[in-house]
Design an enzyme around this catalytic site. Structure first.
Site, PDB file in Angstrom:
ATOM      1  N   THR A 156      -4.558   5.837   3.062  1.00 19.37           N
ATOM      2  CA  THR A 156      -4.987   7.152   3.531  1.00 19.37           C
ATOM      3  C   THR A 156      -5.969   7.776   2.542  1.00 19.37           C
ATOM      4  OG1 THR A 156      -2.696   7.350   4.354  1.00 19.37           O
ATOM      5  CG2 THR A 156      -4.165   9.173   4.796  1.00 19.37           C
ATOM      6  N   LYS A 169      -9.723  -2.531   8.796  1.00 15.32           N
ATOM      7  CA  LYS A 169      -8.414  -2.111   9.298  1.00 15.32           C
ATOM      8  C   LYS A 169      -8.601  -1.603  10.725  1.00 15.32           C
ATOM      9  CE  LYS A 169      -5.255   1.800   8.565  1.00 15.32           C
ATOM     10  NZ  LYS A 169      -4.898   2.893   7.623  1.00 15.32           N
ATOM     11  N   GLU A 228       0.853  -1.187   0.000  1.00 15.48           N
ATOM     12  CA  GLU A 228       0.000   0.000   0.000  1.00 15.48           C
ATOM     13  C   GLU A 228       0.885   1.230   0.000  1.00 15.48           C
ATOM     14  OE1 GLU A 228      -2.123   2.433   3.627  1.00 15.48           O
ATOM     15  OE2 GLU A 228      -2.168   0.249   3.692  1.00 15.48           O
TER      16      GLU A 228
END
Length: 217
Positions: free
Chosen positions: A69, A128, A40
């Protein structure tokens, strides 16, 4: 891509965030070369979208590559355009719903039971748990697994090798690892202790996630 299957298979997401786009790209390619299949690139890093574009070109069209993000719908759209094939959010936000509308799988940031229910309603593929270490470590994951026994949790935030073992033993399907793995390899004026040090850390984490755990999940 089938994000849930990929998470269950590889059990670790490497999170690359840095202030030097060239160093970030080198970091991505080094991790991929060491066998870390899920990477990521955080949009909070410098020129992150360009890093994703360059990484996609270098890795080819089939390698899993995520954008992290992702907060807004614009973030999700830009990530898709850059070549990301999954997104990661720090919270239950517009980025989740827009990514799903675009057909991208989502690892959605959650902390509380309310967050988990909200993420479920938006169609998140996995959750997450963030910031995991600060929330109480593997014990908190165990507590959440009571009311959500089948929820695919991926703890992120302060996860070192020892915590990774603990989370996997408590039923996490994978862990997300940033600075304990990356160090300063993606930052300007540094080499993260050397490319070989980065490779050694990558191999160390791969050894951890390949270990059998007591979890039946």
């Amino acid at each position: 891509m089938d994000l849930l299957t990929a998470l269950r298979t590889h059990r670790i997401v490497a999170i690359v965030r840095g202030d030097d786009p060239d160093a970030a790209l080198r970091t991505v390619l080094t991790l991929a070369d060491e066998g870390l299949a899920l990477i990521e690139v955080s949009l909070s890093g410098k020129d992150a979208l360009d890093v994703i574009r360059r990484a996609r070109a270098a890795l080819g069209p089939t390698a899993p590559l995520g954008a992290g993000t992702v907060l807004t719908g614009a973030d999700a759209s830009a990530a898709e355009e850059a070549g990301a094939d999954f997104v990661v959010t720090p919270a239950v936000c517009e980025g989740v719903s827009e990514a799903k509308r675009l057909g991208l799988p989502v690892l959605a940031g959650v902390m509380t039971p309310t967050d988990i229910v909200a993420a479920q309603r938006l169609g998140a593929d996995a959750y997450k748990l963030f910031p995991a270490a600060q929330a109480g470590g593997p014990g908190y994951l165990k507590a959440l697994s009571g009311p959500f026994p089948d929820a695919p949790f991926v703890p992120v935030g302060g996860v070192d090798a020892e915590l990774a073992r603990g989370y996997l033993a408590q039923g996490a399907i994978a862990v997300g690892v940033g600075s304990p793995l990356i160090g300063d390899a993606a930052d300007s004026g540094t080499d993260g202790g050397g490319a070989e040090a980065l490779r050694a850390r990558a191999r160390g984490f791969l050894d951890v996630v390949r270990l059998p755990t007591d979890s039946g999940r």
